[in-house]
Enzyme design. Structure first.
Site, PDB file in Angstrom:
ATOM      1  CE  LYS B 187      35.627  51.840  53.159  1.00 49.09           C
ATOM      2  NZ  LYS B 187      37.014  51.696  53.632  1.00 49.09           N
ATOM      3  N   GLY B 239      38.395  48.550  43.494  1.00 49.54           N
ATOM      4  CA  GLY B 239      38.986  47.596  44.422  1.00 49.54           C
ATOM      5  C   GLY B 239      39.026  46.223  43.801  1.00 49.54           C
ATOM      6  CB  SER B 240      39.454  42.903  45.296  1.00 51.39           C
ATOM      7  OG  SER B 240      38.307  42.759  46.109  1.00 51.39           O
ATOM      8  N   GLY B 244      33.946  43.632  44.481  1.00 50.85           N
ATOM      9  CA  GLY B 244      33.082  44.204  43.450  1.00 50.85           C
ATOM     10  C   GLY B 244      31.852  43.345  43.202  1.00 50.85           C
ATOM     11  CD  GLU B 261      37.251  51.838  36.609  1.00 55.20           C
ATOM     12  OE1 GLU B 261      37.873  50.883  36.101  1.00 55.20           O
ATOM     13  OE2 GLU B 261      36.835  52.808  35.966  1.00 55.20           O
ATOM     14  CB  CYS B 295      43.591  47.471  38.997  1.00 57.04           C
ATOM     15  SG  CYS B 295      43.366  49.173  38.500  1.00 57.04           S
ATOM     16  CD  GLU B 392      44.453  42.486  40.548  1.00 58.06           C
ATOM     17  OE1 GLU B 392      43.442  42.234  41.220  1.00 58.06           O
ATOM     18  OE2 GLU B 392      44.605  43.551  39.922  1.00 58.06           O
TER      19      GLU B 392
END
Lengths: 297, 482, 305
Positions: B187, B239-240, B244, B261, B295, B392
């Site tokens: 996705k 993703g974030s 996660g 990740e 990231c 971030e």
């Protein structure tokens, strides 16, 4: 005075934090019984604050331990095995007191010593096996190496009171991690005596910390502790693995559950278990390419 | 710098025509394009113009089930049975067709996500194709990858990719999964689905057995359904950190293997003996590459105090030469922020930074009237205690901190829950080895920054996730060893 | 210049580290700029105006130099509005010929000097060489540094020699050739640039054209960055001249991009930037003609002198 009439000195089983043998800060204890149901020792019922102290000690020891050469760690693991060999009788007696037959107890200790030797040998070898130089398509030198994760929480299984502890601890510290170990709850004596082995084996204080206590009470505290990088346990019914992982997820903790069936088997020792507790670090650096080395600048 | 007469670059826009974006995209399940069960579609917007590019099917639970089922079937029926060498040849095919359709993919990526065409053309698309090419070669060599072990596939992999490098992240996910013999349900992020859907076309063109790769589109909810699905053996998420953690919690107690990740707050460390001008370039590249939507961005700059003044001056001058604007223009350095929402996040952090008392500096360049744009900027006078130095931002905003000694900077660099990447700039080799060892991060760029290669493992320590993507180590998350 | 020669200070060589790979990556980035339409035309005109049209051969004669000067004055008269080149660059013996041929134009005469190209002579001879060129009428002097002394670590010697030549130049502007192809690394290029600038160079120049490699973008970038450091420190603008190997207009435009993005638009001026080249002019002219006339050109339509 004859041996018969002499009053025996009983041993106080304490916990092992930062190279010291304190009692639990909580002052609590619980009774360890033999097969006949007779109390053979009162051991510390560690609290969450002992977990906290053990983690602090492990963190403080981590920098130095992870920085030791693989060779030196191997020497120390070998030394642990040597010292354990010398304490065989004491630990065997403790195992027997907790219901083991002499033959099973001997096997438990021998396997434990051999497992230490196995991992002692790996300390300066797994890096070569699991490192790589990566042929990137630019003018850079690029390599990946395993590095220890940091502080690891180890939950000993409710069997194999010594081999369980050593099978968790050895790959963990062979790889440069430090740890706290929650000993087998019902049969913790071998683990505490093993702490005394560690204390006389050149293992720096804090590298291994051993607590006794109730698994149910302390597991969550270990799994949720933000300064514990990884948790390892064996597959066993008493642990709520889902809840443990949920606790660990709050800060992306590395959670491992090793197959209990392998504890006594050959598969129970492997460099891949060392690697479970390693991170891979990749480093890039430019490579100068000038006239003479094939190109022009 | 003094100005005399200006020589400005005339517009050099890349043509939109090669993108050939369809008006509507369906779900790619079982080798066919299938309408979503719900019948509903969402729009994909060009963030540089705010124009609608296409509408994309929204997958619901029934669609997720269908996709997983088809992946399972394909695994049992085809993928498990063909030889590893044949498997590899399919992946090689994908790599080649991606190279052939590179221009189409590059233009699409830029229109859909807002990144400069120079980056999608020179980085995203070729690196994505190379990733397939790299892992294709592994398919029949797995016995060499894991000494003394037999590696076998896990089964069905559920994969979720982010919006910052859409096609490249799809490649990072799909290539190793296929090479190790798994089938895939992927996705993409909902704001940037188009190149992944074009990858589905390529997979179709490459004649992969139906169901080996399934692409389902939708928002976070679709991804959540995927992570919860009982018949999935593996989840890979980029993703974030926030999401996660939710996924890690979702998977608790299950047998699913997981790689994450996640976010980062990369420390880029400049010592006084560094090659200063190249370090400036590395810092610029570290934070402004892909609008800072990276990231591993070097968003925390640590400059040794003795050179801080000149270094910051050089940085500011360099920021002045960055061209912000139309992502399709070949000269654009900084394109559009990926979405209105992300722009708002960045702006709120700028506000926070100012409120915290840090000094703000931004380029004086003009911004296009339409679209989501943000000037490259930096904060000086920042401390570890500032939120902008801890969290971030995921945008073109650099935080500059100073330090005095090696020990101090190591401690400060590690003073973060993240551990994805770091940069070290110094002329002293022994210092590089010391610093790069002691920094707790998965990727260290010494005298360089933001470099990527299919052969080089990438992934984080601590809350930046676990597992590696790329290289030999990137195989491990997709196999079981016996 | 109150007649006082600057003194060498070894500290100027501190902080001279250069990371070669990073320089190359940055140099490649300049080549990614797409220069189209009006900016291309403007750029091509700039390139023409910055050329030092060069002949430096043992077989140079007054006839050859004369023809080159005519070329310099009449680049391509079919296209009106073209600038002339910046200068003609010749050996000292040809300066008077060039000076005469260029009379009435704005084109400068540059002369190489100081035992060009090797620089392997005494300071006395080098100064005499320089004075001769200036007396013959040279507006600009292109000297070479003593690479042998440089490699031997005699930085003060190299510095003092440049300062002395600068003094001998009088009003003539001094370009200091580093001969980067003999320096070995970019670190050395930066060091030599720093010495030349501190010793009083008006321009620093990459190459004699007699050694390969000659000018490259990475080398030029390092020199531009050294010029920038000097500008940051003193506010003084030193010029830059890449020479040798730049024969295509596209590459020349990329050099201009590099100058613009490293030093700013102020340096996009023949007072501060030159190309040392012999065949570049015709390639630029062909591009200008293509842009003007709309079709591709043949070299047969562009005069060779």
């Amino acid at each position: 005075m004859s041996e018969q009439s002499r009053l025996e000195i009983w041993k106080t089983y304490k916990i092992y934090i930062g190279g010291q043998f304190p009692r639990t800060e909580s002052g609590r204890s619980y009774a360890v019984k033999n097969a006949a149901g007779k109390t053979i020792a009162n051991v510390c019922q560690s609290s969450r604050k002992d977990v906290r102290d053990a983690v602090s000690a492990a963190r403080a020891a981590w920098g130095g331990w992870s920085n030791r050469s693989g060779f030196n760690r191997g020497q120390i693991l070998y030394r642990i095995a040597e010292m354990l060999e010398g304490r065989k009788k004491q630990i065997k007696d403790e195992l027997i007191a907790q219901g083991y037959t002499s033959a099973v107890a001997t096997r438990e200790i021998n396997l434990s010593i051999d497992r230490l030797i196995y991992y002692a040998g790996w300390c300066d070898k797994y890096q070569s096996l699991f490192s790589s130089v990566n042929p990137v398509a630019s003018a850079h030198y690029n390599f990946s190496v395993p590095e220890p994760m940091g502080v690891v929480g180890l939950l000993a299984p409710q069997k194999a009171p010594l081999l369980g502890v050593i099978s968790l601890m050895a790959p963990c510290i062979a790889g440069g991690n430090t740890c706290l170990i929650l000993a087998n709850q019902e049969q913790p004596l071998a683990a505490v005596s093993f702490a005394e082995v560690l204390n006389s084996s050149d293992v720096p204080g804090g590298v291994v910390n051993i607590l006794t206590g109730y698994q149910e009470e302390l597991t969550d505290w270990i799994c949720a502790h933000l300064d514990v990088n990884a948790v390892v346990c064996y597959e066993q019914g008493e642990l709520d693995w889902q809840k443990m992982q949920e606790k660990g997820a709050s800060h992306v903790k590395r959670m491992f559950r090793w197959p209990a069936t392998q504890l006594y088997a050959q598969g129970g020792q492997s460099p891949y278990l060392i690697m479970d507790l390693q991170e891979i670090k990749t480093t890039w650096h430019p490579v100068q390419t000038i006239a003479g080395s094939g190109g022009a600048y | 710098m003094a100005k005399k007469k200006k020589w400005d670059y005339s517009p050099a826009p890349e043509s939109k025509q090669p993108a050939a974006i369809s008006r509507r995209y369906e779900l790619f399940i079982n080798g066919k394009w299938q309408q979503p069960t719900s019948g509903s579609y969402f729009s994909s917007i060009n963030p540089a113009t705010e124009e609608k590019l296409s509408e994309i099917a929204a997958a619901n639970e029934a669609d997720v089930n269908k996709a997983v089922q088809s992946a399972r079937l394909a695994y049992e029926k085809y993928w498990k049975k063909i030889t590893p060498a044949e498997r590899g040849k399919y992946i090689f095919r994908i790599a080649r067709i991606m190279q052939e359709r590179a221009r189409e993919l590059a233009v699409t990526e830029t229109m859909d996500g807002g990144k400069p065409i120079r980056e999608s053309r020179d980085f995203d698309i070729p690196t994505a194709a190379n990733h397939f090419f790299y892992y294709a070669g592994w398919a029949d060599k797995l016995d060499f990858a894991f000494p003394n072990k037999k590696a076998s596939a896990l089964g069905v992999a559920g994969q979720i990719t982010p919006w910052n490098f859409p096609l490249l992240m799809a490649a990072w996910k799909i290539a190793p999964a296929l090479a190790t013999g798994n089938t895939v349900v992927l996705k993409p992020a909902e704001t940037t689905s188009l190149t992944t859907l074009k990858l589905a076309e390529i997979i179709q063109e490459a004649d992969l057995p139906p169901g080996v790769v399934n692409i389902i589109t939708g928002a976070g909810q679709t991804g959540a359904l995927l992570t919860k699905h009982m018949d999935i053996n593996k989840i890979a998420f980029t993703g974030s950190t926030e999401v996660g953690k939710i996924i890690q919690r979702t998977l608790a107690g299950s047998q699913k293997k997981l790689t994450l990740e996640l976010g980062g707050k990369g420390a880029n460390i400049i010592f006084e003996d560094a090659p200063i001008d190249q370090a400036v370039e590395g810092v610029i590249n570290g934070i402004f590459f892909n609008q800072g939507h990276v990231c591993c961005a070097g968003s925390r700059l640590y400059v040794q105090e003795s050179i801080a003044k000149i270094f910051i001056k050089k940085l500011k001058d360099r920021i002045g030469t960055l061209l912000v604007g139309d992502p399709l223009d070949k000269n654009t350095d900084i394109g559009a922020i990926n979405s209105a929402q992300q722009l708002k996040t960045i702006q709120s952090y700028i506000k926070i930074g100012k409120a915290e008392g840090a000094s703000f500096y931004e380029s004086d360049c003009a911004l296009p009237k339409k679209g989501y744009f943000c000037r490259p900027s930096l904060f000086t006078n920042v401390a570890q205690s500032n939120r902008i130095a801890q969290e971030e931002i995921f945008g073109p905003v650099l935080c500059i901190l100073t330090f005095r000694t090696d020990d101090e900077v190591i401690e400060k660099a590690n003073n973060s829950p993240y551990g994805l990447s770091a940069g070290v700039w110094t002329d002293k080799g022994s210092r590089i080895f010391n610093i790069s060892k002691r920094i707790r991060a998965g990727v260290i760029w010494a005298n360089s920054y933001n470099l990527f290669d299919p052969t080089s493992p990438f992934g984080g320590y601590k809350e930046s996730g676990f597992g590696r993507e790329g290289g030999l180590q990137g195989l491990q998350p997709y196999v079981q060893l016996s | 210049m109150a007649g006082k020669k600057p003194a060498f200070n070894i500290q100027i060589l501190n902080h001279s580290t250069v990371e070669q790979t990073g320089v190359e990556e940055r140099a490649i980035r300049f080549t990614k700029r797409s220069i189209k339409g009006a900016s291309k035309m403007q750029g091509l005109h700039m390139v023409l105006s910055m050329i030092d049209l060069t002949t430096l051969e043992g077989k140079d004669t007054p006839g050859k130099v004369n023809q080159l000067c005519i070329k310099a004055r009449h680049l391509h008269d079919h296209i009106p509005g073209l600038p002339s080149v910046a200068a003609i660059c010749v050996y000292p013996s040809m300066v008077s010929v060039a000076k005469k041929a260029l009379q009435g134009s704005t084109i400068k005469v540059a002369s190489v000097a100081t035992a060009f190209p090797s620089g392997q002579s005494s300071l006395r001879i080098k100064l005499a060489d320089t004075r001769f060129a200036v007396e013959e009428g040279a507006d600009e002097v292109d000297m070479v540094i003593s690479r042998g002394k440089f490699h031997a670590g005699e930085y003060a010697y190299v510095f003092d020699e440049i300062a002395a030549v600068k003094e001998a130049c009088g009003k003539a502007r001094l370009k200091v050739i580093l001969e980067t192809g003999e320096l070995g690394t970019l670190d050395q290029v930066k060091k030599a640039s720093t010495i030349a600038i501190a010793a009083g160079a008006d321009f620093i120049k990459t190459s004699t054209g007699k050694i390969q490699p000659a000018a490259t973008m990475p080398v030029t970038l390092v020199m531009l960055e050294t010029i920038r450091d000097h500008f940051y420190k003193t506010g003084k603008k030193v010029g830059m001249k890449p020479a040798g190997g730049i024969s295509k207009s596209k590459l020349a435009l990329h050099y201009l991009v590099m100058v613009k993005e490293t030093l700013g638009d102020a340096w996009l001026d023949k007072q501060l930037f030159r190309f040392g080249a012999s065949s570049l002019a015709n390639d630029v002219l062909m591009q200008v003609a293509k842009e003007t006339l709309g079709h591709y050109q043949s070299p047969n339509y562009f005069s060779i002198d």
